[in-house]
Design a protein around this motif. Structure first.
Motif, PDB file in Angstrom:
ATOM      1  N   LEU A 115       0.829  -1.220   0.000  1.00  0.00           N
ATOM      2  CA  LEU A 115       0.000   0.000   0.000  1.00  0.00           C
ATOM      3  C   LEU A 115       0.855   1.259   0.000  1.00  0.00           C
ATOM      4  CD1 LEU A 115      -2.933  -1.010   2.396  1.00  0.00           C
ATOM      5  CD2 LEU A 115      -2.995  -0.770  -0.109  1.00  0.00           C
ATOM      6  N   ASP A 116       2.114   1.142   0.471  1.00  0.00           N
ATOM      7  CA  ASP A 116       3.029   2.283   0.417  1.00  0.00           C
ATOM      8  C   ASP A 116       3.715   2.410  -0.940  1.00  0.00           C
ATOM      9  OD1 ASP A 116       2.434   2.846   3.070  1.00  0.00           O
ATOM     10  OD2 ASP A 116       4.116   1.635   3.826  1.00  0.00           O
ATOM     11  N   LEU A 117       3.909   1.286  -1.624  1.00  0.00           N
ATOM     12  CA  LEU A 117       4.650   1.293  -2.896  1.00  0.00           C
ATOM     13  C   LEU A 117       3.744   1.577  -4.100  1.00  0.00           C
ATOM     14  CD1 LEU A 117       6.955  -1.846  -2.362  1.00  0.00           C
ATOM     15  CD2 LEU A 117       7.566   0.570  -2.080  1.00  0.00           C
ATOM     16  N   LEU A 118       2.478   1.204  -3.998  1.00  0.00           N
ATOM     17  CA  LEU A 118       1.591   1.320  -5.161  1.00  0.00           C
ATOM     18  C   LEU A 118       1.411   2.762  -5.648  1.00  0.00           C
ATOM     19  CD1 LEU A 118      -0.975  -1.452  -4.164  1.00  0.00           C
ATOM     20  CD2 LEU A 118       0.387  -1.416  -6.288  1.00  0.00           C
ATOM     21  N   PRO A 119       1.282   3.753  -4.760  1.00  0.00           N
ATOM     22  CA  PRO A 119       1.081   5.118  -5.265  1.00  0.00           C
ATOM     23  C   PRO A 119       2.184   5.591  -6.212  1.00  0.00           C
ATOM     24  CG  PRO A 119       0.499   5.023  -2.948  1.00  0.00           C
ATOM     25  CD  PRO A 119       1.127   3.692  -3.280  1.00  0.00           C
ATOM     26  N   ALA A 120       3.410   5.104  -6.011  1.00  0.00           N
ATOM     27  CA  ALA A 120       4.507   5.518  -6.889  1.00  0.00           C
ATOM     28  C   ALA A 120       4.335   4.975  -8.312  1.00  0.00           C
ATOM     29  CB  ALA A 120       5.848   5.049  -6.310  1.00  0.00           C
ATOM     30  N   LEU A 121       3.442   3.988  -8.481  1.00  0.00           N
ATOM     31  CA  LEU A 121       3.244   3.390  -9.809  1.00  0.00           C
ATOM     32  C   LEU A 121       2.140   4.102 -10.584  1.00  0.00           C
ATOM     33  CD1 LEU A 121       3.419  -0.375  -8.766  1.00  0.00           C
ATOM     34  CD2 LEU A 121       5.289   1.145  -9.499  1.00  0.00           C
ATOM     35  N   ASP A 122       1.448   5.020  -9.917  1.00  0.00           N
ATOM     36  CA  ASP A 122       0.335   5.712 -10.571  1.00  0.00           C
ATOM     37  C   ASP A 122       0.830   6.351 -11.861  1.00  0.00           C
ATOM     38  OD1 ASP A 122      -2.306   6.287 -10.698  1.00  0.00           O
ATOM     39  OD2 ASP A 122      -2.215   8.052  -9.397  1.00  0.00           O
ATOM     40  N   PRO A 139      -9.651  -5.490  -1.364  1.00  0.00           N
ATOM     41  CA  PRO A 139     -10.503  -4.543  -2.092  1.00  0.00           C
ATOM     42  C   PRO A 139      -9.712  -3.329  -2.591  1.00  0.00           C
ATOM     43  CG  PRO A 139     -11.627  -5.336  -0.129  1.00  0.00           C
ATOM     44  CD  PRO A 139     -10.207  -5.829  -0.038  1.00  0.00           C
ATOM     45  N   THR A 140      -8.758  -2.849  -1.779  1.00  0.00           N
ATOM     46  CA  THR A 140      -7.930  -1.712  -2.213  1.00  0.00           C
ATOM     47  C   THR A 140      -6.979  -2.148  -3.324  1.00  0.00           C
ATOM     48  OG1 THR A 140      -8.045  -0.893   0.051  1.00  0.00           O
ATOM     49  CG2 THR A 140      -6.415   0.132  -1.395  1.00  0.00           C
ATOM     50  N   TYR A 141      -6.416  -3.353  -3.222  1.00  0.00           N
ATOM     51  CA  TYR A 141      -5.564  -3.863  -4.310  1.00  0.00           C
ATOM     52  C   TYR A 141      -6.370  -3.971  -5.613  1.00  0.00           C
ATOM     53  CZ  TYR A 141      -2.157  -5.313  -0.692  1.00  0.00           C
ATOM     54  OH  TYR A 141      -1.262  -5.348   0.346  1.00  0.00           O
ATOM     55  N   PHE A 142      -7.635  -4.372  -5.491  1.00  0.00           N
ATOM     56  CA  PHE A 142      -8.504  -4.451  -6.674  1.00  0.00           C
ATOM     57  C   PHE A 142      -8.592  -3.091  -7.358  1.00  0.00           C
ATOM     58  CE2 PHE A 142     -12.592  -3.975  -8.769  1.00  0.00           C
ATOM     59  CZ  PHE A 142     -12.767  -5.146  -9.467  1.00  0.00           C
ATOM     60  N   GLU A 143      -8.818  -2.047  -6.552  1.00  0.00           N
ATOM     61  CA  GLU A 143      -8.937  -0.697  -7.123  1.00  0.00           C
ATOM     62  C   GLU A 143      -7.623  -0.266  -7.776  1.00  0.00           C
ATOM     63  OE1 GLU A 143     -11.790   0.842  -7.487  1.00  0.00           O
ATOM     64  OE2 GLU A 143     -12.726  -0.839  -6.423  1.00  0.00           O
ATOM     65  N   ARG A 147      -6.920   0.545 -11.793  1.00  0.00           N
ATOM     66  CA  ARG A 147      -6.324   1.845 -12.134  1.00  0.00           C
ATOM     67  C   ARG A 147      -5.053   1.687 -12.965  1.00  0.00           C
ATOM     68  NH1 ARG A 147      -6.954   6.884  -9.687  1.00  0.00           N
ATOM     69  NH2 ARG A 147      -5.116   8.237  -9.783  1.00  0.00           N
ATOM     70  N   LEU A 148      -4.268   0.653 -12.656  1.00  0.00           N
ATOM     71  CA  LEU A 148      -2.954   0.504 -13.303  1.00  0.00           C
ATOM     72  C   LEU A 148      -3.013  -0.320 -14.588  1.00  0.00           C
ATOM     73  CD1 LEU A 148      -0.777  -0.201 -10.115  1.00  0.00           C
ATOM     74  CD2 LEU A 148      -0.921   1.946 -11.399  1.00  0.00           C
ATOM     75  N   LEU A 149      -4.133  -1.022 -14.806  1.00  0.00           N
ATOM     76  CA  LEU A 149      -4.200  -1.920 -15.962  1.00  0.00           C
ATOM     77  C   LEU A 149      -4.705  -1.205 -17.209  1.00  0.00           C
ATOM     78  CD1 LEU A 149      -5.640  -5.118 -14.245  1.00  0.00           C
ATOM     79  CD2 LEU A 149      -3.431  -4.968 -15.458  1.00  0.00           C
ATOM     80  N   ARG A 150      -4.232  -1.634 -18.339  1.00  0.00           N
ATOM     81  CA  ARG A 150      -4.769  -1.165 -19.619  1.00  0.00           C
ATOM     82  C   ARG A 150      -6.129  -1.826 -19.849  1.00  0.00           C
ATOM     83  NH1 ARG A 150      -4.642  -5.615 -23.102  1.00  0.00           N
ATOM     84  NH2 ARG A 150      -2.772  -6.913 -23.111  1.00  0.00           N
ATOM     85  N   PRO A 151      -6.960  -1.264 -20.744  1.00  0.00           N
ATOM     86  CA  PRO A 151      -8.174  -1.978 -21.137  1.00  0.00           C
ATOM     87  C   PRO A 151      -7.779  -3.355 -21.689  1.00  0.00           C
ATOM     88  CG  PRO A 151      -8.217   0.268 -21.978  1.00  0.00           C
ATOM     89  CD  PRO A 151      -6.834   0.054 -21.422  1.00  0.00           C
ATOM     90  N   GLY A 152      -8.499  -4.368 -21.308  1.00  0.00           N
ATOM     91  CA  GLY A 152      -8.128  -5.726 -21.708  1.00  0.00           C
ATOM     92  C   GLY A 152      -7.084  -6.352 -20.811  1.00  0.00           C
ATOM     93  N   GLY A 153      -6.621  -5.584 -19.819  1.00  0.00           N
ATOM     94  CA  GLY A 153      -5.623  -6.094 -18.880  1.00  0.00           C
ATOM     95  C   GLY A 153      -6.246  -7.084 -17.901  1.00  0.00           C
ATOM     96  N   LEU A 154      -5.375  -7.798 -17.213  1.00  0.00           N
ATOM     97  CA  LEU A 154      -5.784  -8.966 -16.439  1.00  0.00           C
ATOM     98  C   LEU A 154      -5.471  -8.780 -14.957  1.00  0.00           C
ATOM     99  CD1 LEU A 154      -6.711 -11.804 -17.527  1.00  0.00           C
ATOM    100  CD2 LEU A 154      -4.299 -12.448 -17.360  1.00  0.00           C
ATOM    101  N   ILE A 155      -6.486  -9.037 -14.114  1.00  0.00           N
ATOM    102  CA  ILE A 155      -6.276  -9.153 -12.662  1.00  0.00           C
ATOM    103  C   ILE A 155      -6.314 -10.637 -12.327  1.00  0.00           C
ATOM    104  CG2 ILE A 155      -7.146  -8.616 -10.360  1.00  0.00           C
ATOM    105  CD1 ILE A 155      -8.830  -6.416 -11.547  1.00  0.00           C
ATOM    106  N   VAL A 156      -5.307 -11.127 -11.625  1.00  0.00           N
ATOM    107  CA  VAL A 156      -5.346 -12.510 -11.135  1.00  0.00           C
ATOM    108  C   VAL A 156      -5.069 -12.459  -9.642  1.00  0.00           C
ATOM    109  CG1 VAL A 156      -4.450 -14.852 -11.378  1.00  0.00           C
ATOM    110  CG2 VAL A 156      -4.467 -13.327 -13.362  1.00  0.00           C
TER     111      VAL A 156
END
Ligand code: SAH
Ligand code: DHB
Ligand code: MG
Length: 220
Positions: A115-122, A139-143, A147-156
């Motif tokens: 949760l501390d590292l993700l904002p730097a990837l925005d 749930p926060t990782y889901f959001e 946010r970080l995925l392209r359209p058609g990108g994959l969450i696993v």
């Protein structure tokens, strides 16, 4: 699957080579928790990454680098993985074994609380996000993933069944609630098309909508 089906499928589709076997043996000897993904889950990740032509992957939860090696082997040349790990000792173990596996050039292990590292990837764009760390913030990782995925990108996501606790009405701890809410979003959030496949401990899979020209969405 206690009828031999799982063993049949893993032996046929997901045999481990010496690199992966040695990693798991040394992880056990080093006292790392035995919670890497299963070989058939590694193979499922490879199929999914190949299906979308993934080149840039984000992993949350490195442990010993076992899943990162499976994924790295499915990337085209020039493909990269960024993997986040809170425990410096896990990261150090992973870096050593990623080098042994010959994929150190394509996998970066970054140490810190996700949760501390993700904002730097925005602002960065990933093709796939693999969630396999702590469960409370799912749930926060889901959001973040959406946010970080392209359209058609994959969450696993690993552990979508959480040892059966998601469907146990008596289980009400923070981790179980996190997995349940993640699954609810995967099932109902209009931004993704999702499913949980009952491989291993449940593998949540979602595709970010909007990549193609969907005329009518059967999921409504
Ligand atoms: N994906 C790995 C297994 C990951 S196990 C594999 O299949 O090989 C979960 C890992 O997540 C552990 O190494 C744990 O230290 C790490 N972790 C737990 N909470 C975290 C957090 N908040 N941020 C980053 N990593 C975390
Ligand atoms: C735990 C986390 C995992 O990702 C997993 O596969 C198994 C257990 C845990 O935090 O207990
Ligand atoms: Mg897991």
């Amino acid at each position: 699957m206690d009828d031999g089906t799982g063993e049949y499928l893993a032996a046929l589709f997901a045999p481990e080579d010496e690199t992966l076997l040695t990693l798991r043996e040394e992880a056990d000897r080093s006292g790392l928790p035995p919670i890497s993904i299963s070989p058939d889950e590694g193979r499922l990740l490879q199929v999914l990454l190949r299906a979308i032509g993934a080149r840039r992957v984000l992993e949350v939860g490195t442990l010993g680098g076992y899943s990162a090696i499976w994924m790295a082997r499915a990337l085209p040349s020039g493909g990269t993985i960024l993997t986040l790990e809170i425990e410096p000792a896990h990261a150090e173990f992973a870096r050593r074994h990623l080098a042994r596996a010959g994929v150190a050039d394509r996998v970066e292990v970054r140490v810190g609380r996700a949760l501390d590292l993700l904002p730097a990837l925005d602002g960065q764009r990933f093709d796939a996000v693999f969630l396999d760390a702590d469960k409370e913030p799912l749930p926060t990782y889901f959001e973040w993933a959406v946010r970080l995925l392209r359209p058609g990108g994959l969450i696993v996501a690993d552990n979508a069944l959480w040892g059966g606790r998601v469907l146990d009405g008596r289980a009400d701890d923070e981790a179980t609630r996190g997995v349940r809410e993640f699954n609810r979003r995967l099932a109902t959030d209009p931004r993704v098309t999702g499913i949980v496949v009952p491989t291993h401990d449940g593998v949540g899979i979602g595709v970010v909508n909007g990549g193609g020209s969907v005329v009518s969405d059967p999921a409504g």
